[in-house]
Design a protein around this motif. Structure first.
Motif, PDB file in Angstrom:
ATOM      1  N   SER B 130      34.298  42.790  45.551  1.00  0.00           N
ATOM      2  CA  SER B 130      34.253  43.552  44.294  1.00  0.00           C
ATOM      3  C   SER B 130      35.657  44.016  43.944  1.00  0.00           C
ATOM      4  N   GLU B 143      32.806  50.504  44.121  1.00  0.00           N
ATOM      5  CA  GLU B 143      32.152  49.277  43.678  1.00  0.00           C
ATOM      6  C   GLU B 143      31.433  49.477  42.347  1.00  0.00           C
ATOM      7  N   ALA B 146      33.370  48.226  39.475  1.00  0.00           N
ATOM      8  CA  ALA B 146      33.919  46.880  39.662  1.00  0.00           C
ATOM      9  C   ALA B 146      33.908  46.100  38.354  1.00  0.00           C
ATOM     10  N   ARG B 149      32.399  41.068  40.499  1.00  0.00           N
ATOM     11  CA  ARG B 149      31.659  41.145  41.752  1.00  0.00           C
ATOM     12  C   ARG B 149      31.205  39.732  42.086  1.00  0.00           C
TER      13      ARG B 149
END
Lengths: 148, 173
Positions: B130, B143, B146, B149
């Motif tokens: 990520s 994350e 992100a 990913r």
């Protein structure tokens, strides 16, 4: 007495009407000029936006084509060939390299530049800082490619 | 007669001013539209630069993870099948977190987490990468923010990664 007033009034109206007409013509002239200038600005702005949108599409397309070419060519070759569709008139595309990454653990940076109409050739694909781009009317994008 | 004539004075000026105001408003709206359009263009450029910077970060992280991932097969083959996943989760790593130099004007941090899967009795040596945007070179992105990913499958043979396969690749704007 009444005749004098009427004459003065008519004379006064004549003078003011002429002045007002002249002023109105000047004002209308200024306004129309400004209006056409606005349209001209809008037209050039629209052209600039269209060119930038086209350049954005070309950049994205060339970036994806480059990544695809690396995936397909580099396992069996030291160079890759990016295949793209025909460019719109006035646009140009340049890439910093066509060399494959040395090995699977070492990605390679590829700079892609798109020259807008009016850009001075040759278009150099060098996206290193500092921005803004070193060449006017050139849009630049850096990507990394790797062997699969 | 004189009063009427005096009342009409300046009427053209009033009309002219009203005309100018209306035309000025139209011109201002047009210019505002142009400015807004150009500003939106800038936003799209920023999004493009962010996406490809994140893309580049993930590509670099995948390449950097090959060494770490290659050790997975050696450390897990001896364990019972049910325990292999737990062994993975406890000990495996795929390079951890990377902060990359500014690319396209954007700093990117990429995190990698092992995500092994058992499929028909065989392990899939997968990792989830990520990439998130940072405001500077030292960042602590999560994350949830992100931009890219990606789930990558590593084909391991003879203790080395021979090839990688992209199983999923999602991009958030």
């Amino acid at each position: 007495m009444e005749a004098t007033v009427r004459r003065q009034t008519r004379r006064s109206e004549e003078g003011e009407t002429l002045l007002e007409v002249v002023m109105a013509l000047i004002v209308i002239g200024l306004v129309v000029s400004a209006y056409f200038a606005t349209f001209s600005t809008q037209s050039s702005g629209s052209t600039a936006q269209r060119n930038l949108v086209t350049a954005d599409g070309l950049l994205r397309g060339y970036a994806e084509a480059t990544k695809s070419a690396v995936r397909s060519d580099c396992p069996s070759s030291t160079t890759f060939t990016t295949t793209t569709t025909s460019l719109p008139a006035g646009f140009g595309v340049a890439s910093s390299t066509n060399q494959c990454p040395q090995d699977a653990s070492t990605p390679r940076q590829v700079d892609i530049a798109v020259g807008l109409p009016g850009a001075t050739p040759p278009i150099v694909a060098d996206c290193s800082p500092p921005p803004p781009p070193k060449q006017p009317r050139v849009v630049c994008l850096s990507i990394f490619v790797r062997k699969p | 007669m004189t009063r009427v004539a005096r009342d009409e004075r300046g009427a053209a000026l009033v009309f002219a001013i009203a005309f100018m105001v209306v035309i000025g408003a139209i011109s201002a709206a047009t210019l505002s539209s142009i400015t807004s359009g150009l500003h939106n263009r800038t936003t799209l450029d920023v999004v493009r630069n962010r996406q490809y910077a994140a893309d580049a970060g993930v590509e670099q992280a995948i390449a950097a993870a090959r060494g770490s991932v290659a050790s997975w097969s050696a450390t897990t083959n001896a364990a019972a099948p049910q325990n292999r996943l737990q062994t993975f989760l406890n000990s495996a790593n795929c390079g951890g977190s990377h902060n990359y130099p500014k690319l396209n004007g954007v700093y990117i941090q990429v995190d990698c987490k092992p995500a092994p899967a058992l499929h028909n009795g065989y392990f899939q040596f997968n990792g989830i990468f990520s990439a998130a945007v940072c405001t500077n070179s030292a960042c602590n992105a999560t994350e949830s923010t992100a931009v890219v990913r990606a789930e990558i499958n590593f084909d391991i043979s003879g203790g080395t990664v021979t090839r990688t396969y992209v199983q999923s690749w999602s991009v958030n704007t």
